[in-house]
Design an enzyme around this catalytic site. Structure first.
Site, PDB file in Angstrom:
ATOM      1  N   ALA A 166       0.833  -1.207   0.000  1.00  0.00           N
ATOM      2  CA  ALA A 166       0.000   0.000   0.000  1.00  0.00           C
ATOM      3  C   ALA A 166       0.867   1.256   0.000  1.00  0.00           C
ATOM      4  CB  ALA A 166      -0.938   0.000   1.199  1.00  0.00           C
ATOM      5  N   ASP A 167       1.977   1.231   0.711  1.00  0.00           N
ATOM      6  CA  ASP A 167       2.896   2.370   0.711  1.00  0.00           C
ATOM      7  C   ASP A 167       3.439   2.619  -0.686  1.00  0.00           C
ATOM      8  OD1 ASP A 167       3.331   3.554   3.411  1.00  0.00           O
ATOM      9  OD2 ASP A 167       3.787   1.491   3.942  1.00  0.00           O
ATOM     10  N   GLY A 168       3.833   1.537  -1.369  1.00  0.00           N
ATOM     11  CA  GLY A 168       4.386   1.687  -2.709  1.00  0.00           C
ATOM     12  C   GLY A 168       3.373   2.245  -3.696  1.00  0.00           C
TER      13      GLY A 168
END
Length: 395
Positions: A166-168
């Site tokens: 999700a961060d990426g």
């Protein structure tokens, strides 16, 4: 720095991981990114694998950035930051909502200093709403987005990815949001606030689950490696203990696979003409394909699929990736000099451009490597720098 974003100055005061990766992406394509860390150093320096006490993740995430230390919680640090904002284009931050305002560095103040500034705020839950002040990480987004609910085996628990998915995704969305805001500034002359909630971008990549629920009341279920839209689609073990994955999203590919494995009779079944109906017969199709693959070594399987023009790929580890001829042809893995580690290999820039290509100019620098250089541009003399170090404002 050269590249399509040359001339854009970004102040990166974010940590772990979406905001910093967005800044890295901008730096790869020419933006001047000044990484402002707490004097103790960015947490990612000690996150994950290390060699001789040197954080390897930092070498990737900190590449192409000028490493500057500055404690924004101090009046002296805030004063210097205001000076830096005056000729910056973008600020990327991921403090809890209200933190910058408490330091006297909220958007109203930054806009007063520089009307064209793009303040990019990357948080778990966004700047408004009942969850806004909660600690937010990618793991929570993977849970709340529905990703975990549809990942895993049908009779097993929901599964989280073993990396910052999700961060990426949010990082790439943030880089796009920044360039969109800069394009808007060309038309209006004004900056703006970008509010990026990590829980949101991953929803788009998960496809039509929301509209399917809205229109049909359907909740997507866990199917392991199988797909509800086509079959055969799975991972299969070869005779020599390797693994391969195949996809039959196109009808013609599905037919080629069945001919290849010696089961052309399936093609004549009424249900075979529909991917969704093929998925209902995944047990039969997997048995046919899996048994054929299990009787052959990986290289033989891949060669046969390629000759049949069917879609297949080996299941790779990092060791395989760095040796693969396709990745080598694309230049996907770059080898770079590093003052602390010597030659290092890492992922190259995201995409190739014929006229304004991106580039990795240096790997993540040591803490404060560029503090004197950068702050000197803002009139911080050596004597003042010494005093700031004594006060713990810089390192």
């Amino acid at each position: 720095m050269t590249g399509a974003l040359s001339g854009i100055r970004v102040l990166d005061v974010a940590t772990l991981f979406a905001g910093p990766l967005a800044a890295t992406t901008l730096a790869d394509y020419g933006a001047e990114v000044i990484k402002i860390e707490h004097p103790n150093g960015d947490p990612v320096r000690n996150h994950g694998a290390q060699r001789d006490g040197v954080g390897l993740w930092w070498k990737l995430l900190g590449r192409n950035k000028k490493a500057v230390t500055l404690y924004l919680g101090s009046p002296e640090g805030q004063e210097i930051f205001r000076e830096m904002v005056a000729d910056a284009d973008v600020v990327i931050e991921n403090f809890r909502p209200g933190t910058l305002e408490r330091w006297g560095l909220g958007y109203d103040e930054l806009r007063r200093i520089n009307p064209g500034i793009v303040l990019t705020r990357v948080t778990g839950f966004g700047q408004v709403g009942p969850y806004a002040t909660r600690p937010g990480f990618g793991t929570l987004a993977e849970a709340m987005s529905g990703f975990a609910a549809i990942t895993g085996e049908p009779d097993g628990p929901p599964m989280l990815p073993p990396f910052g998915l999700a961060d990426g995704i949010a990082a790439l969305a943030t880089a796009f949001a920044v360039t969109t805001a800069l394009r808007a500034r060309e038309q209006t002359g004004e900056g703006q606030v970008v509010d990026m909630a990590i829980i949101e971008p991953i929803l788009t990549l998960l496809g039509p689950q929301i509209i399917a629920y809205d229109q049909l009341g359907v909740l997507q279920e866990r199917t392991g490696n199988r797909s509800s839209n086509n079959a055969p689609r799975n991972t299969y073990r070869t005779k020599d203990g390797s693994w391969v994955a195949i996809s039959t999203s196109a009808q013609s590919i599905a037919e080629r696979v069945m001919r290849l494995v010696g089961r052309p009779e399936f093609i004549d079944e009424p249900w075979f003409a529909s991917g969704a109906e093929r998925a209902e017969h995944a047990d039969e199709l997997d048995e046919a394909v899996g048994s054929w693959i299990a009787a052959r070594d990986r290289d033989e399987v891949i060669a046969a699929f390629e000759e049949a023009e069917a879609a297949i790929a080996p299941i790779y580890t990092a060791a395989d990736i760095v040796e693969d001829p396709q990745f080598q042809a694309l230049g996907t893995i770059a080898t770079l000099p590093d003052d602390e580690l010597g030659p290092v290999r890492m992922q190259n820039v995201l995409f190739r451009m014929s006229e304004t290509p991106g580039a990795i100019n240096w790997t993540g620098a040591p803490v404060g490597a560029h503090t004197e250089e950068v702050l000197g541009e803002y009139g911080v003399t050596p004597d003042r720098l010494t005093k700031l170090r004594e006060q713990g404002v810089v390192r």
